[in-house]
Write an enzyme that holds these catalytic residues in place. Structure first.
Site, PDB file in Angstrom:
ATOM      1  N   ARG A 176       0.799  -1.075   0.091  1.00 50.67           N
ATOM      2  CA  ARG A 176       0.109   0.060  -0.037  1.00 50.67           C
ATOM      3  C   ARG A 176       0.903   1.007  -0.033  1.00 50.67           C
ATOM      4  O   ARG A 176       1.670   1.411   1.078  1.00 50.67           O
ATOM      5  CB  ARG A 176      -0.685   0.001   1.329  1.00 50.67           C
ATOM      6  CG  ARG A 176      -1.980   0.751   1.269  1.00 50.67           C
ATOM      7  CD  ARG A 176      -2.735   1.004   2.652  1.00 50.67           C
ATOM      8  NE  ARG A 176      -1.892   1.724   3.577  1.00 50.67           N
ATOM      9  CZ  ARG A 176      -2.029   1.381   4.866  1.00 50.67           C
ATOM     10  NH1 ARG A 176      -2.671   0.521   5.350  1.00 50.67           N
ATOM     11  NH2 ARG A 176      -1.447   2.206   5.701  1.00 50.67           N
ATOM     12  N   HIS A 234      -3.510   4.581   4.978  1.00 46.89           N
ATOM     13  CA  HIS A 234      -4.886   3.595   4.883  1.00 46.89           C
ATOM     14  C   HIS A 234      -5.802   4.578   4.200  1.00 46.89           C
ATOM     15  O   HIS A 234      -6.564   3.945   3.105  1.00 46.89           O
ATOM     16  CB  HIS A 234      -5.339   3.505   6.368  1.00 46.89           C
ATOM     17  CG  HIS A 234      -6.866   2.723   6.392  1.00 46.89           C
ATOM     18  ND1 HIS A 234      -7.124   1.590   5.736  1.00 46.89           N
ATOM     19  CD2 HIS A 234      -7.980   3.209   6.623  1.00 46.89           C
ATOM     20  CE1 HIS A 234      -8.467   1.273   5.809  1.00 46.89           C
ATOM     21  NE2 HIS A 234      -8.968   2.424   6.547  1.00 46.89           N
ATOM     22  N   TYR A 274       3.172   4.761  12.012  1.00 45.20           N
ATOM     23  CA  TYR A 274       3.629   3.441  12.309  1.00 45.20           C
ATOM     24  C   TYR A 274       4.478   2.372  11.340  1.00 45.20           C
ATOM     25  O   TYR A 274       4.766   1.380  11.493  1.00 45.20           O
ATOM     26  CB  TYR A 274       2.177   2.699  12.289  1.00 45.20           C
ATOM     27  CG  TYR A 274       1.476   2.911  11.107  1.00 45.20           C
ATOM     28  CD1 TYR A 274       1.495   2.064  10.153  1.00 45.20           C
ATOM     29  CD2 TYR A 274       0.378   3.653  11.160  1.00 45.20           C
ATOM     30  CE1 TYR A 274       0.762   2.315   8.758  1.00 45.20           C
ATOM     31  CE2 TYR A 274      -0.514   4.211  10.246  1.00 45.20           C
ATOM     32  CZ  TYR A 274      -0.357   3.624   8.947  1.00 45.20           C
ATOM     33  OH  TYR A 274      -1.198   3.658   7.853  1.00 45.20           O
TER      34      TYR A 274
END
Lengths: 335, 327
Positions: A248, A252, A261
């Site tokens: 990705r 998100h 993170y």
């Protein structure tokens, strides 16, 4: 000239050009959405970037006139392959009345179109997995040889509906392709904290079906693996679980800061292996794509996207009181 | 006309609908070869084969989710939850998927499916085979809840539910299955969803109820008639959306209202019925609206004296009606 891999798996030069175009269309669309979001035009983006090869490779292996698609929220590449236009999706992202997915009722990325056999999705993940089993069951009962293709992330493979849906399809040998796009993160939680097994594909053995892991950054490999599963399903051989590994590229969603993170260096490293660029290089190397054709493709995508953006921006919202419509079938009286 | 039991009405409705429409099929745990743990689907496996009387894995979310998928394709699945208590793992599929499908797709997709669930106490079933679940579903627009009390209504409403283009939660009171018998026509008929029915005409007190409790109310009314207390009884039949006109009319008829069920009291369905009456029939009332319900404990306990304590009984109902009559 580089070895031509696509002819060996039954794809013509035109096929791979179309696949390339769809991948590029998805990427360009997604990038535009981020600009629109950051400039305050649209409230939300959930991205397909980095997963286009898996999405387009897989959906090109389906029969777009017959099979059912149950996508998840990142599957821009899939719904484009199944006939949705950038205008359709842009209307959805702008939440306008004409949005064919939901009439402006759902968050971006919640695709659906009966016309294209794209089943409407929701936000609680994995609910579409048993739906795919149900569609396949119904088709089998009706004697139709269609395939239900359902897509989800690796985080979803931890939900009960994943296990219940696969088991059901396995027991009844239903024509379902369970397609997991493993992009390594469930929002912020890395793979190592999601799965105790080596891979998502390993889970297939518990449900009596083949589990295949494939490089999801290579559309040709994905196409070949999905095609094999589709052929097996159509000929009565039952379901398959496929895990396409990818990455990705963005957070998100537009509301997520992935720097909290994951190491930005990791993202830079992955982006340097961009599946889209690699496929473009492949097409150049085997002589299918020229600079001239590439420029034409980019131009037409850009033009279409500009038109879609302008149209969706100007399109009206649904009348507020239209929020009351379609709770129940109209023939039985609306509330 | 033939006299049949409540559960035979379920069975006959399923069989006749499956004969009428090839798109109708049943699925659930033990519904095939065994014919269901209560035998509601008895004979369907033999008559229609294993694909239309489909034994599923023990997997409630898949039963509901697969039914959603099959209904999206255009079939008319009737999914069985073996006990209503076990529906909890399927709530996501029923509430977030089936109930919202039409709305979220702006009328593009819809789910013509029925989820049947035996509910209610009085069968010595303990905490997890006795629950009433209607309050968990009675604020879910897009879903309808049907809960008939007589064989006639069971058959007519189950047929109407199967033919409906909306998802229906069909609650069958398991104590009624073999206890309640009634006349049912031989010819095909349906009962409209969304319509309550007056089961007894009266002038002194109105009882609004459904399911097993409705029968207790009918018995109490019969007894009270000998004391010249005339009881008007409304059977809600559809619990969501409520038949508000019928509720208001029934309340206004006597001005004294007893609301009766065997579910927990706080946050239950009857609070909503009371609100409808308070909003629309306040000036017709001659006494405060009364509720007779189960207490606010998790469910009916297993031991018989405790289960009996949980459920409103005929004496309590009789007393409540009499008190209202004398108010």
């Amino acid at each position: 000239m580089k070895n031509n891999r696509h002819q060996a798996i039954g794809l013509s030069d035109n096929d791979v050009l179309q696949m390339y175009r769809t991948m590029l269309q998805a990427r360009t669309f997604d990038e535009r959405c981020w600009l629109l979001n950051r400039s305050g035009k649209i409230p939300f983006v959930v991205s397909c970037q980095g997963q286009e090869a898996a999405q387009v490779g897989a959906s090109y292996a389906l029969d777009r006139n017959k099979d059912y698609l149950l996508p998840y929220y990142r599957d821009v590449g899939m719904v484009l392959t199944f006939g949705m236009t950038t205008k359709d999706i842009m209307l959805h992202n702008f939440a306008k009345a004409e949005d064919p997915n939901s009439g402006g009722r759902q968050l971006a990325g919640h695709f659906g179109s009966r016309k294209h056999r794209i089943v409407s999705g929701s936000s609680p993940v994995t609910t579409q997995v048993p739906h795919a089993a149900g569609i396949a069951l119904a088709a089998k009962m009706e004697g139709e040889d269609l395939v239900a293709f359902v897509s989800f992330g690796e985080g979803s493979s931890n939900q009960g509906d994943f296990h219940e849906g696969l088991n059901f399809a396995g027991v009844h040998r239903l024509p379902v392709i369970f397609f997991c796009q493993n992009n390594k993160y469930a929002i912020s939680v890395p793979l190592s904290k999601q799965l105790a097994s080596e891979s998502v594909a390993d889970r297939a053995v518990g449900y009596g079906m083949p589990g295949k892991k494939v490089d999801g950054t290579d559309p040709l490999e994905v196409y070949a693996v999905v095609k094999e599963a589709v052929d097996r399903a159509r000929s009565g051989g039952g379901p398959t679980l496929i895990e396409a590994t990818c990455y990705r590229f963005t957070g998100h969603s537009s509301d997520d800061d992935d720097k909290t993170y994951r190491d930005p260096e990791e993202v830079v490293r992955e982006r340097s292996q961009d599946p889209l660029e690699r496929f473009r290089t492949y097409l150049f190397d085997c002589g299918v794509l020229t600079e001239e054709t590439d420029a034409e493709i980019k131009h037409s995508i850009r033009e279409e996207l500009d038109e879609a953006t302008e149209y969706a921006d100007k399109a009206p919202f649904a009348a507020p009181e239209d929020a009351l419509k379609y709770v129940y079938a109209q023939t039985e009286g609306e509330r | 006309m033939a006299e049949i039991t409540y559960i035979q009405a379920v069975n006959h409705a399923l069989r006749e609908e499956m004969e009428r429409d090839e798109k109708v099929f049943v699925l659930g745990e033990d519904v095939g070869k065994k014919g269901g743990v209560f035998r509601a689907t008895e004979g369907l496996y033999e008559q229609f084969g294993e694909s239309r009387a489909l034994d599923t894995p023990l997997s409630e979310s898949a039963i509901a989710g697969v039914a959603v998928g099959a209904s999206l394709y255009g079939l008319r699945p009737v999914a069985e939850m073996q006990f209503a208590d076990f529906i909890m793992t399927a709530i996501n599929q029923i509430v977030n998927e089936a109930a919202k499908m039409r709305y979220r797709s702006n009328n593009d997709w819809f789910c013509p499916l029925v989820v049947r669930a035996p509910y209610g106490a009085g069968v010595h079933g303990g905490l997890y085979h006795s629950q009433s679940i209607e309050a968990m579903f009675n604020s879910v627009p897009g879903l309808k809840i049907v809960a008939p009390s007589t064989p006639y209504d069971v058959k007519g409403l189950l047929k109407a539910s199967i033919r409906s283009d909306d998802p229906i939660l069909f609650l069958e009171h398991k104590r009624c299955y073999r206890l309640i018998k009634g006349e049912v026509p031989d010819e095909d008929y349906t009962v409209p969803i969304g319509k309550a029915e007056v089961k007894r005409e009266g002038t002194d007190v109105t009882v609004i109820s459904y399911g097993l409790m409705l029968h207790h109310a009918l018995e109490a009314a019969e007894k009270l008639a000998k004391e010249n207390i005339s009881t008007h009884i409304l059977d809600l039949r559809t619990l969501y959306p409520l038949d508000q006109d019928a509720i208001v009319e029934a309340a206004a008829k006597t001005g004294k209202v007893l609301l009766l069920n065997e579910d927990n009291r706080e946050g239950g369905l009857l609070g909503e019925v009371a609100a409808v009456i308070a909003e629309k029939a306040f000036f017709e009332l001659d006494a405060p609206i009364q509720r007779l319900t189960a207490p606010d404990i998790p469910a009916a306990p297993y031991a018989l004296p405790l289960e009996k304590f949980f459920m409103p009984d005929k004496d309590q109902i009789e007393r409540a009606i009499r008190e209202l009559a004398e108010f």
